[in-house]
Design a protein around this motif. Structure first.
Motif, PDB file in Angstrom:
ATOM      1  N   GLN A 162       0.841  -1.139  -0.076  1.00 42.74           N
ATOM      2  CA  GLN A 162       0.126   0.074  -0.198  1.00 42.74           C
ATOM      3  C   GLN A 162       0.656   1.335  -0.037  1.00 42.74           C
ATOM      4  O   GLN A 162       1.912   1.307   0.927  1.00 42.74           O
ATOM      5  N   ALA A 163       0.607   2.168  -0.891  1.00 41.39           N
ATOM      6  CA  ALA A 163       1.378   3.524  -0.955  1.00 41.39           C
ATOM      7  C   ALA A 163       0.439   4.646  -0.534  1.00 41.39           C
ATOM      8  O   ALA A 163       0.896   5.751  -0.224  1.00 41.39           O
ATOM      9  N   LEU A 164      -0.863   4.593  -0.784  1.00 39.06           N
ATOM     10  CA  LEU A 164      -1.649   5.609  -0.436  1.00 39.06           C
ATOM     11  C   LEU A 164      -2.718   5.124   0.415  1.00 39.06           C
ATOM     12  O   LEU A 164      -3.337   4.198   0.524  1.00 39.06           O
ATOM     13  N   THR A 165      -3.025   6.241   1.409  1.00 35.71           N
ATOM     14  CA  THR A 165      -3.930   6.074   2.550  1.00 35.71           C
ATOM     15  C   THR A 165      -4.880   7.369   2.491  1.00 35.71           C
ATOM     16  O   THR A 165      -4.524   8.522   2.358  1.00 35.71           O
ATOM     17  N   ALA A 166      -6.124   7.009   2.940  1.00 36.77           N
ATOM     18  CA  ALA A 166      -7.078   8.149   3.217  1.00 36.77           C
ATOM     19  C   ALA A 166      -8.169   7.696   4.042  1.00 36.77           C
ATOM     20  O   ALA A 166      -8.544   6.521   4.168  1.00 36.77           O
ATOM     21  N   PRO A 167      -8.802   8.577   4.856  1.00 36.70           N
ATOM     22  CA  PRO A 167      -9.973   8.166   5.882  1.00 36.70           C
ATOM     23  C   PRO A 167     -11.051   7.621   5.003  1.00 36.70           C
ATOM     24  O   PRO A 167     -11.267   7.916   3.813  1.00 36.70           O
ATOM     25  N   ASP A 168     -11.595   6.479   5.517  1.00 32.78           N
ATOM     26  CA  ASP A 168     -12.953   5.949   4.797  1.00 32.78           C
ATOM     27  C   ASP A 168     -14.065   6.973   5.062  1.00 32.78           C
ATOM     28  O   ASP A 168     -14.070   7.901   6.025  1.00 32.78           O
ATOM     29  N   PRO A 169     -15.034   6.797   4.214  1.00 26.90           N
ATOM     30  CA  PRO A 169     -16.307   7.688   4.280  1.00 26.90           C
ATOM     31  C   PRO A 169     -17.007   7.315   5.524  1.00 26.90           C
ATOM     32  O   PRO A 169     -16.912   6.121   6.274  1.00 26.90           O
ATOM     33  N   ALA A 170     -17.844   8.246   6.082  1.00 21.02           N
ATOM     34  CA  ALA A 170     -18.575   8.038   7.144  1.00 21.02           C
ATOM     35  C   ALA A 170     -19.689   7.038   7.063  1.00 21.02           C
ATOM     36  O   ALA A 170     -20.093   6.783   5.649  1.00 21.02           O
ATOM     37  N   PRO A 171     -19.847   6.112   7.940  1.00 19.64           N
ATOM     38  CA  PRO A 171     -21.013   5.220   7.708  1.00 19.64           C
ATOM     39  C   PRO A 171     -22.076   5.949   7.342  1.00 19.64           C
ATOM     40  O   PRO A 171     -22.700   6.943   7.994  1.00 19.64           O
ATOM     41  N   ALA A 172     -22.985   5.294   6.614  1.00 24.02           N
ATOM     42  CA  ALA A 172     -24.426   5.912   6.121  1.00 24.02           C
ATOM     43  C   ALA A 172     -25.451   5.270   7.030  1.00 24.02           C
ATOM     44  O   ALA A 172     -25.533   4.088   7.061  1.00 24.02           O
TER      45      ALA A 172
END
Length: 438
Positions: A162-172
């Motif tokens: 893995q080279a890129l990370t970002a927070p996941d979208p909020a649960p709906a």
């Protein structure tokens, strides 16, 4: 290209252009510094260019349009123009070209950007079609963001950690609305003649008469698509067009790209990480043939491009077409999943603030949505500023996608924005929703 918004004072327009250009370059920098040079120069798929080609191509296009076409300056490095002409060299052969090294590409792109910002400070924003309302700067920012999406696709195809990370979208919260929405019959205004940074294939605005139809309130999810797989969807010729069936048989398609079945569970590879397929996310990495087959299996069909845009933009209370499903305001994080701030679609049913006037959700962002339409010009189309942006692609070879994906920046995503690709493409961030006649 004259537009009411071009009456905004030049200082505000320059700030808008500067912000768009800076945001694009920040994203480009992240995508090309998160891996080592060998990953930049490698070709991770014959469908994609080496990342270092995209980097220098971005700089070359910015030089061509902002320094040469707008400012009238001499070419900085005319000997590289051919190397970075997308029409001169197909992607599969680009690794064999004498490309700039990663360091050279970075220096070139940075040098171009510094000069382009000088041009931005003094360029007139009226009196010439190329610079009216800052169009050339907006076009260049959109071009760079489109390549940022292309580079993100390359990262997904890249093998390795893995080279890129970002927070996941909020649960709906659970979606409790109707599964489909009725779009009433009648005329609506398709396309635009007033959006200052719109591209030529979005123009001109024109009236379309549309019969009533129903469209899914949400994109088709992974769980729904799994039901198609489990019901033998890939084994039943009756759901597929002849071309789609031949493609499935020839290439052995059994599920969306990057999926695999293991110990009774569907897994997928997602930016270097193997994970369980999230059931409530919109399905991703399906080609047009797969989307069309699913729709037939479900007793439905893909919406036409015209239907998609009416569902997204038509306001039945006023009869007018909005810029975006939610209205005319620019997108915010409450409206849609855009800009690579998350590296996945949000759960189906997210972003109620981004719903259309008719109640259709997630039409902007998350996944590009396949339509049933071929990529064709609108009545009165005029190529601008060059034929190779749109005109050379018109025809039945390409299918239209709408709405943008999580990888698209807001500058390159509108209710009128049109994307297109071959019906076999799966590496793109593509999904779909279905429709039926009323």
């Amino acid at each position: 290209m004259t537009d009411a918004r071009s009456s905004i004072d030049p200082g505000t327009l320059r700030e808008r252009a500067l912000d768009a250009l800076t945001r694009a370059r920040d994203r480009t920098a992240l995508l090309t510094t998160c891996v080592e040079d060998p990953d930049l120069t490698a070709q991770h798929s014959p469908l994609m260019s080496p990342l270092v080609w995209d980097l220098a191509h971005i700089g070359n296009q910015e030089e061509l349009w902002l320094l040469r076409a707008v400012a009238g300056r001499e070419a900085m490095r005319p000997e590289i123009d051919g190397l970075y002409d997308a029409f001169e060299h197909p992607r599969a052969e680009r690794p064999s070209l004498p490309l700039l090294s990663p360091d050279e590409a970075r220096r070139y792109a940075a040098d171009v950007r510094g000069r382009a910002l000088d041009v931005l400070e003094s360029a007139p924003f009226e009196g010439h079609a190329l610079t009216e309302a800052g169009f050339a700067f907006g076009m260049v920012a959109q071009h760079e963001q489109q390549h940022d999406e292309t580079m993100l696709i390359t990262h997904q195809l890249r093998r390795g950690p893995q080279a890129l990370t970002a927070p996941d979208p909020a649960p709906a919260p659970p979606y409790t609305g109707p599964s489909e929405v009725l779009v009433p019959a009648g005329p609506f205004t398709m396309g635009t003649s007033t959006e200052p940074w719109s591209l030529d294939n979005e123009r001109p605005a024109h009236q379309r008469e549309v019969a009533a139809f129903h469209i899914d309130a949400l994109p088709v999810t992974n769980a729904a698509y799994q039901a198609f797989i489990e019901d033998g969807g890939y084994d039943e010729e009756r759901w597929w067009t002849p071309e789609g069936w031949a493609h499935v048989r020839t290439h052995g398609l059994r599920a969306p790209l990057f999926w695999r079945r293991e110990s009774g569970q569907w897994l997928r590879r997602h930016f270097g990480v193997t994970e369980a397929v999230p059931p409530d996310e919109p399905v991703l990495h399906v080609c047009w043939y797969e989307a069309d087959a699913y729709a037939r299996w479900a007793g439905r069909r893909l919406p036409t491009e015209t239907e998609w845009e009416k569902a997204a933009r038509h306001d039945p209370a006023t009869g007018r077409s909005r810029r975006y499903p939610w209205g005319d305001a620019d997108p915010t994080p409450e409206h849609a999943n855009l800009g690579q701030r998350h590296l996945r679609p949000a759960p189906a049913g997210s972003y109620p603030a981004g719903a259309s006037a008719l109640g259709v959700r997630q039409l902007i962002g998350d996944v590009w949505e396949w339509t049933s339409s071929d990529f064709l010009p609108y009545p009165g189309f005029t190529a601008f500023p060059y034929k190779e942006y749109s005109e050379v692609f018109f025809g039945s070879e390409y299918k239209v996608l709408r709405g943008g994906s999580f990888a698209v920046d807001p500058v390159a995503c509108r209710g009128t924005f049109r994307n297109w690709d071959y019906p076999v493409r799966r590496q793109i961030f593509s999904g779909f929703r279905t429709a039926r006649d009323a």
